[in-house]
Design a protein around this motif. Sequence first.
Motif, mmCIF file in Angstrom:
data_model
loop_
_atom_site.group_PDB
_atom_site.id
_atom_site.type_symbol
_atom_site.label_atom_id
_atom_site.label_comp_id
_atom_site.label_asym_id
_atom_site.label_seq_id
_atom_site.Cartn_x
_atom_site.Cartn_y
_atom_site.Cartn_z
ATOM 1 N N UNK A 1 0.818 -1.206 0.000
ATOM 2 C CA UNK A 1 0.000 0.000 0.000
ATOM 3 C C UNK A 1 0.858 1.264 0.000
ATOM 4 N N UNK A 2 1.984 1.213 0.685
ATOM 5 C CA UNK A 2 2.853 2.377 0.804
ATOM 6 C C UNK A 2 3.935 2.412 -0.269
ATOM 7 N N UNK A 3 4.014 1.347 -1.061
ATOM 8 C CA UNK A 3 5.056 1.237 -2.108
ATOM 9 C C UNK A 3 6.450 1.360 -1.509
ATOM 10 N N UNK A 4 6.666 0.663 -0.379
ATOM 11 C CA UNK A 4 7.971 0.642 0.257
ATOM 12 C C UNK A 4 8.384 -0.811 0.466
ATOM 13 N N UNK A 5 9.629 -1.021 0.832
ATOM 14 C CA UNK A 5 10.104 -2.381 1.048
ATOM 15 C C UNK A 5 9.515 -2.951 2.339
ATOM 16 N N UNK B 1 0.641 -0.527 -11.119
ATOM 17 C CA UNK B 1 1.364 0.439 -10.301
ATOM 18 C C UNK B 1 0.519 0.967 -9.152
ATOM 19 N N UNK B 2 -0.765 0.639 -9.167
ATOM 20 C CA UNK B 2 -1.653 1.132 -8.115
ATOM 21 C C UNK B 2 -1.907 0.014 -7.123
ATOM 22 N N UNK B 3 -1.824 0.292 -5.821
ATOM 23 C CA UNK B 3 -2.001 -0.774 -4.825
ATOM 24 C C UNK B 3 -3.425 -1.304 -4.782
ATOM 25 N N UNK B 4 -3.566 -2.448 -4.149
ATOM 26 C CA UNK B 4 -4.862 -3.105 -4.011
ATOM 27 C C UNK B 4 -5.883 -2.189 -3.338
ATOM 28 N N UNK B 5 -7.107 -2.183 -3.869
ATOM 29 C CA UNK B 5 -8.182 -1.376 -3.325
ATOM 30 C C UNK B 5 -9.406 -2.233 -3.033
ATOM 31 N N UNK B 6 -10.173 -1.821 -2.044
ATOM 32 C CA UNK B 6 -11.486 -2.435 -1.814
ATOM 33 C C UNK B 6 -12.536 -1.509 -2.427
ATOM 34 N N UNK B 7 -12.401 -1.273 -3.724
ATOM 35 C CA UNK B 7 -13.230 -0.296 -4.415
ATOM 36 C C UNK B 7 -14.514 -0.914 -4.941
ATOM 37 N N UNK B 8 -15.550 -0.078 -5.052
ATOM 38 C CA UNK B 8 -16.816 -0.547 -5.638
ATOM 39 C C UNK B 8 -16.572 -1.172 -7.006
ATOM 40 N N UNK B 9 -15.697 -0.546 -7.784
ATOM 41 C CA UNK B 9 -15.496 -0.966 -9.162
ATOM 42 C C UNK B 9 -14.722 -2.271 -9.294
ATOM 43 N N UNK B 10 -14.204 -2.797 -8.206
ATOM 44 C CA UNK B 10 -13.536 -4.106 -8.257
ATOM 45 C C UNK B 10 -14.297 -5.136 -7.422
ATOM 46 N N UNK B 11 -15.553 -4.815 -7.078
ATOM 47 C CA UNK B 11 -16.344 -5.664 -6.182
ATOM 48 C C UNK B 11 -17.381 -6.470 -6.962
ATOM 49 N N UNK B 12 -17.626 -7.690 -6.522
ATOM 50 C CA UNK B 12 -18.593 -8.547 -7.203
ATOM 51 C C UNK B 12 -20.027 -8.063 -7.015
#
Length: 207
Positions: A59-63, A145-156
């Motif tokens: 999420x933070x794009x860090x190691x 390049x974008x971290x995982x989201x719990x977005x409406x648009x990726x929800x069943x």
Amino acid sequence: MDTTSARIISAISRIGSVLRSGMWEFATSENLNPAQAEILQLLYNRAPQGVRLSWLARQLSISAASASDSVAALAAKGLVRKARALDDGRATDLHLSDAGRQLAQRIAGATSFADEAVAALPPQAQAQLLGGLLQVIGQLQKTERFPELRACLSCKHFQPNRHADAAAPHHCGLVGAPLPVAMLRLDCPEHEPADPAQQVKNWQALV
């Protein structure tokens, strides 16, 4: 070349710099660094569920090592606690302590000036802005390049363009109600991932 897309990215970058500045000022006043403040926010948004260290790093794009150092510092301050994962007894989940939860609630105030600026826009402009930004996120997700989201648009549960009403064209199957663009969420606790093909269709629904 000074294209429209370049100016949009420049505007987003400028806004991001202002938000980071506000977060930096708050973090410094609480003896935190910005990464630690972001971790508190992420844990707060995922409560009461715990999260894995690897998820925080993505999420933070860090190691993982950098994330581990930040979590260790927060744990030493009594803001984060570790617990055995419910779904895997060999793994560890991270949670906010009571003190960490209280501090995370105050973090939102560090960027309230930005919320006030957006809230001052007419509702239609807000909906258009949100829709445009979601489209940009959808394009970025194609590049991984974008971290995982719990977005409406990726929800069943998301059903695109089910209604003829232009103000609320989409539908949430979970709550059984029309879903205006202005109500689309990026981090919903009831999110259940749709299959990849359906996710692509969902994101395309905003185009």
